[in-house]
Enzyme design. Structure first.
Site, PDB file in Angstrom:
ATOM      1  N   SER A  30       0.871  -1.166   0.000  1.00 36.60           N
ATOM      2  CA  SER A  30       0.000   0.000   0.000  1.00 36.60           C
ATOM      3  C   SER A  30       0.901   1.206   0.000  1.00 36.60           C
ATOM      4  CB  SER A  30      -0.923  -0.066   1.197  1.00 36.60           C
ATOM      5  OG  SER A  30      -1.828   0.986   1.124  1.00 36.60           O
ATOM      6  N   HIS A  83      -3.173  -1.273  -2.871  1.00 39.40           N
ATOM      7  CA  HIS A  83      -4.400  -0.506  -2.623  1.00 39.40           C
ATOM      8  C   HIS A  83      -4.471   0.624  -3.634  1.00 39.40           C
ATOM      9  CE1 HIS A  83      -4.468  -1.845   1.834  1.00 39.40           C
ATOM     10  NE2 HIS A  83      -5.004  -2.732   1.033  1.00 39.40           N
ATOM     11  N   ASP A 130      -4.477  -4.799   6.403  1.00 43.97           N
ATOM     12  CA  ASP A 130      -4.787  -5.695   5.297  1.00 43.97           C
ATOM     13  C   ASP A 130      -3.581  -6.614   5.081  1.00 43.97           C
ATOM     14  OD1 ASP A 130      -6.111  -6.872   3.248  1.00 43.97           O
ATOM     15  OD2 ASP A 130      -5.854  -5.236   1.817  1.00 43.97           O
TER      16      ASP A 130
END
Lengths: 1048, 127
Positions: free
Chosen positions: A22, A49, A141
């Site tokens: 990310s 992401h 995540d």
């Protein structure tokens, strides 16, 4: 674990590497790729992401940095080795049978965990060949994903900040699960992967069809023995396959190929024993895991629970350590089914609390959405209790609303209470003995009497047999015993809450000494009194006399009047005080007695509210001793008569009854108060819980928005760098190009120009923004405005050839529309290509072709003339042919000499060439060729060559070359080279044996015409031809004009 | 229409051709028609000299390219006097300036007698 080959080109040991990243992940992944060899045979899938509304530049950015192809993942594409696949924006990426699946759009933000989703599918699909890498990023995540990969035997890595400390954010969250094998810096990861792949290859031969090592069985007992002694947990009852797989995984991580070697390692390394233990604890969470246990729970606990509850009575269930919520929802489904079975309406009072310490897991649980296939759920249940949403199955709202999830620790946080069932399977096993005890105590406290406790198959609570009765041994279901001491469940830390309350500060009053003395005296005679508030807290004491009326209760000290007053006085005083507050007037009770120093003394009670400002919040309680005022001596009270005594007693009883009634009423009021307060608190708590859930969701969403923004920022940063490079390249290109270029906007204002433009328009930097029509052009060109308008209207390219004023240079001008990258026309681009040289060259070429044409045609005409002349002179056709051929060859020879490129033709070459044609080679002693070097640039050499040819031919046929004694002298020289330069050429033959001089070909023939007429005509030569008895004498003087050029 | 040899006999024609062999052939062809040749000359300079001082002229056969340059000054001088002329040339048509587009042009190698006859036909007339 899939053992059959995947439908892609990966080798049998080719790893499938999932990379989750990310914010900040782009740079990390670039580093990763830079360190990755190009031919590992692994496939890489990057899950980043991304903002769903923003086109991703990842593929371009990574493609430039990677040695292997980088592609955007597309639905249905099989993964390939040595290839990177990148998740597209606004999509969910999964893998199945080695083929990527891309589903758009992505789920709403609060549910979006793309890395977890992909890792889970990767774990399912690739088993031990899966690798999960969590790189830089904010949030959690990936944490669940690595758990899944590890459950399936794959390898998991997380990015280290420094020295095996995971980076804050996603790597830390993943590492905190204890499911990450290596926490290492990014640049070390490729090496680990390569080693890991080699290890897999090395042990492949030991494995059977299910991927289990065949040589493990004999060592299992030894390993479980070590575990039992080392951790106190006995795993010998575990399934052999599970055990083998988990041990294999540890060996993979350590890259130990040999089982015996691993057993040795276990013996010597306690840390490894713990690591293996943790490995074995990894649970597989699924719906209705261990179906029998759930059936047992349904029949043993849930069904009785429902039948024992009246409609509307609350049912409360707690599932601590619920992970991603499967167990919670399983129970909710079971409960719903029981309700249906017993024909009871769904009660809104059912509440199932799911708690876990992992907030990531709780977020998933809260969503109630699970990726298909939803393992463990029968098709009927799937149909009845789930709704399909894209790739996911979501619990129906009626089930979902039964459940509430929150982050909670059973050892740290206060428990839930008044529960009917606690399902806590495979949680205690993670805890040590002390914590286990505390947890069980907590459960005991939290459960209602008769409430059920369900534990995991390997969990025992024999030490708490007096608190819990075993209901189902096989499925570990217990029931709380009603009896037994009440255990205090409060965690240690909460003891700190009982800090001592701060004491009121004593007030200092400055008093006169006399006043003080007087008060001391008067205190003995004045009534003792207390001032109290509405809550019966004492605000003032009258003095030392008051002590007679006090008798503090044992326990925590306080200033409540009724805790301090003598017990016998309390009812009467309470009644009086209440009455006084209620009636807002003084109440006097004269029928009291008090035991002082063992003697009973009559007493009058006065309770009078202090009225001020309308409200009476204070009350004075005074006691007057009504016995005869005898100083120091109190006479014995006269014995009363029986009747009087009875009367007194009755009176006292009545008073006592009244006091009792008042006390009872008050107690009831208190209880009511308490009840409503409790309800209020409960309401508040629930409200807080739901706002907490909302806040969690909002936080998740904000976090992922933040992630995405950071990702975009990273991308833009990279793009910006690339742009800067491009810009720099472009600037250099513009500066270095010789093609004058100017960019104009719609109003013909100059946006940008190249330096070469300055030759055509006297432009300066200050001219940017000015219309180009304001600048005086150096070109002969007035139609610029019209041409630009034409281009803007028609969008075609206009080309013109333009000359510079004065004609010094020519330019090819092209006006083309300026198209932005988004294909919008924004002005025009004009380029000027310098074609001066081109034009010149073209002109030269045209002239050359014309000249060639001219000469060829001339030559043909000459040939034609020669042919005519030869024909008219020849006696026979054979004679014509021989002579004509000779002459043509002479022309051909001179053409051949002319076409030579290595310098100018000399007169000597011409002469020797013609002599050679009649068989005279240089060095032939009877021939003398002598003269200075004369190049023949200007003369009509063709004619000269023909003349020489005629002379040589004649010499061969009739002259010096015919006999054996003849000589030829060919000499030349330049005459008067300074003023009127002329070339003198002399050809003299001698020793010729002529039969008859007339037999020479120089009668009135073609040769003679050439020598006597053609040379003078064409070269302005003066010639002289003598045919003497001794041979031919020929001389020619040719003007040598430098200026008489043949070239046009 | 081709002029008859009787109609052209005795006329005087200037031949400007720098190649001796071609010049002599042209002269020969004209002589056969009974035409008197002025020249031949191989340079512009001499041709101009003849135009100006060589007396009466009935026509001219001009090689476009002479030893000392192109023949156009001669053509201009002839035009000014209303003397018809034809070009003989090895150059292609495009090498000839536009103002002589209507002048009959004979590309080498040509048939000298045809040129000689054509000189006095309508096609050979100067405008």
């Amino acid at each position: 674990m899939s053992a059959e080959p995947l439908p892609n080109d990966l080798g049998p040991d080719g790893l499938v590497v999932g990379v989750g990243a990310s914010a900040g992940g782009l740079a990390a992944f670039k580093t990763f790729l830079a360190n990755m060899p190009a031919d590992t045979g692994m496939a890489f899938i990057l899950v980043q992401h991304l903002d769903p509304h923003h086109r991703s530049l990842l593929v371009e950015l990574l493609g430039a940095a990677a040695a292997i192809p980088v592609l955007e993942a597309a639905d249905g594409v099989a993964i390939r080795e040595n290839c990177v696949f990148v998740i597209p924006p606004d999509a969910t990426l999964t893998i199945k049978d080695g083929v990527l699946k891309v589903v758009s759009p992505a789920p709403p933000r609060e549910l979006r965990r793309p890395i977890d989703t992909f890792f889970s599918s990767l774990a399912e699909d690739c088993g031990h060949k899966a690798v999960g890498i969590v790189l830089s990023g904010v949030g959690s995540d990936g944490a669940l994903g690595v758990r899944k990969i590890k459950e399936r035997g794959g390898l998991t890595l997380a990015q280290a900040e420094s020295d095996h400390v995971a980076q804050v954010g996603m790597p830390r969250s993943a590492a905190d699960t204890g499911m990450v094998d290596h926490v290492v810096p990014v640049d070390a990861m490729p090496g680990l992967l390569v080693d890991h792949q080699q290890h897999l290859g090395a042990v492949a031969e030991h494995k059977d069809g299910n991927g289990l090592r065949k040589d493990m069985g004999e060592h299992l007992a030894a390993i479980t023995g070590l575990l039992r002694t080392g951790t106190g947990h006995d795993f010998s009852g575990y399934k052999e396959g599970t055990l083998t797989r988990r041990i294999q995984r540890r060996m993979q991580v350590l890259r130990i190929d040999d089982v015996l070697g691993y057993v040795e390692h276990l013996k010597t390394d306690r840390g490894e024993l713990q690591a293996l233990f943790q490995e074995l604890l990894i649970g597989v969470t699924q719906f209705f895991r261990d179906t029998d246990a759930f059936e047992a729970l349904k029949s043993t606990a849930l069904a009785p629970l429902i039948s024992s509850k009246a409609a509307g009575e609350p049912i409360r269930i707690w599932v601590p350590g619920c992970a991603t919520g499967e167990e919670v929802y399983s129970i909710a489904v079971l409960l719903s089914e029981c309700m249906t079975d017993s024909h009871r309406a769904q009660s809104s009072d059912i509440k199932i609390f799911g708690t876990d310490i992992d907030d990531g897991a709780i977020a998933i649980a809260r969503s109630g959405s699970y990726r298909q296939p939803v393992t463990g759920v029968s098709p009927e249940r799937l149909e009845r209790w789930f709704v399909k949403e894209g790739n996911d199955y979501r619990l129906r709202p009626e089930v979902r609303q039964l459940c509430a999830f929150s982050v909670h620790s059973i050892v740290k946080n206060p428990p839930f209470s008044r529960l009917d069932l606690i399902s806590c399977r495979n949680v205690l096993i993670y805890l040590d003995r002390e914590l286990q005890d505390r947890a069980v105590q907590t459960f005991h406290y939290a459960l209602n009497p008769g409430g059920f406790l369900a534990l995991g198959a390997s969990e025992r609570i024999t030490r708490h047999a007096k608190h819990f009765a075993l209901v189902d041994d096989k499925h570990r279901i217990f029931q709380r015993r009603d009896k037994g001491e009440i255990l205090l469940p409060f965690p240690k830390s909460s003891a700190a809450a009982l800090a001592p309350m701060p004491l009121p500060r004593p007030t200092r009053v400055d008093e006169d000494r006399i006043d003080k003395s007087v008060r001391r005296v008067m205190e003995q005679y004045a009534p003792a009194y207390f001032v109290i508030d509405r809550q019966h807290q004492i605000l003032r004491f009258s003095g030392s006399e008051a002590r007679h009326y006090l008798e503090p209760s044992p326990g925590v000290a306080n200033l409540n009047l009724f805790s301090l007053l003598q017990k016998t006085l309390r009812p009467a005083v309470r009644a009086a005080v209440e009455q006084a507050f209620a009636a807002r007037k003084a109440v006097v009770n004269g029928d009291l007695a008090i035991q002082i120093d063992g003697k009973s003394r009559p007493l009058m009670l006065i309770a009078e509210p202090i009225l001020g400002n309308g409200a009476s919040n204070l009350c004075v309680v005074a006691f007057r001793d009504t016995s005869p005022l005898v100083r120091a001596v109190v006479p014995e009270a006269a014995p009363a008569t029986d009747a009087a005594r009875t009367l007194g007693l009755e009176e006292e009883l009545r008073a006592t009854k009244a006091q009792l009634q008042a006390a009872t009423d008050q107690l009831e009021a208190y209880i009511e108060d308490m009840k409503s307060t409790t309800e209020e608190y409960q309401g508040v708590t629930e409200e807080l819980q739901s706002s907490n859930e909302e806040l969690e969701t909002a936080k998740e969403e904000l976090q992922s928005v933040n992630e995405e923004l950071q990702t975009i920022n990273g991308e833009l940063q990279s793009k910006n760098d690339a742009m800067e490079h491009l810009n720099s390249d472009l600037k250099n290109l513009l500066d270095s190009t010789q093609i004058a270029t100017v960019f104009l906007d719609d109003a013909l204002r100059i946006k940008h120009y190249t330096p070469a433009m300055e030759e055509l328009f006297p432009l300066r930097d200050a001219d940017r923004g000015r219309p180009i029509t304001d600048v005086v052009s150096q070109l002969v060109y007035d139609e610029l405005r019209a041409d630009v308008q034409d281009v803007q209207r028609s969008l075609r390219v206009v080309e013109r050839e333009l000359d510079l004023k004065g004609g010094a240079a020519s330019f090819l001008m092209r006006i083309r529309p300026y198209r932005t990258i988004h294909n919008v026309i924004d002005g025009v681009v004009i380029t000027f290509t310098d074609i001066t040289d081109n034009k010149r060259a073209q002109r030269t070429r045209e002239l050359f072709i014309d000249e060639l044409q001219h000469r060829t045609r001339n030559l043909l005409a000459v040939v034609q003339s020669i042919s005519d002349a030869t024909l008219s002179a020849a006696g026979s056709l054979a004679g014509y042919r021989a002579e004509f051929n000779d002459r043509i060859q002479a022309i051909a020879r001179v053409q051949g000499l002319l076409s030579r490129r290595d310098g100018a033709l000399t007169l000597r070459e011409l002469v020797q060439g013609e002599l050679a044609a009649v068989g005279v080679t240089p060095g032939y002693e009877r021939i003398v060729v002598d003269g200075p070097r004369v190049t023949l640039p200007h003369l009509d050499m063709q004619l000269l060559a023909l003349a020489l040819h005629e002379l040589a031919t004649n010499a061969l046929k009739h002259g010096a070359l015919k006999g054996s004694r003849g000589r030829i002298d060919v000499r030349w020289q330049m005459l008067d080279p300074m003023n009127t330069p002329r070339l003198e050429l002399v050809w003299v033959e001698s020793g010729v044996e002529l039969d008859e001089p007339e037999a020479s070909s120089f009668g009135r023939g073609f040769g003679r015409e050439l020598l006597e007429l053609a040379l003078p005509y064409q070269l302005d030569a003066t010639t002289k031809l003598d045919l003497t008895q001794d041979g031919v004498r020929f001389s020619a003087v040719i003007p040598w004009h430098d200026d008489e050029r043949r070239e046009p | 229409m081709m002029a008859s040899s009787a109609g052209v006999a005795g006329r005087r024609v200037l031949v400007a051709e720098d190649e001796y062999l071609l010049a002599s052939k042209m002269v020969g062809a004209l002589a056969k028609l009974g035409v008197e040749t002025l020249g031949p000359v191989g340079t512009v300079r001499r041709a101009l000299d003849l135009v100006e001082h060589g007396g009466h002229l009935d026509g001219a056969v001009l090689d476009v390219k002479l030893r000392d340059g192109v023949v156009y000054p001669v053509a201009e001088a002839l035009r000014a006097r209303g003397v018809p002329f034809v070009f003989t040339t090895g150059y292609n048509e495009h090498a000839i300036p536009d103002r002589y587009k209507d002048v009959a042009r004979y590309e080498k190698p040509f048939d000298a007698s045809q040129v000689a006859r054509a000189l006095f036909s309508d096609a050979g007339q100067a405008p």
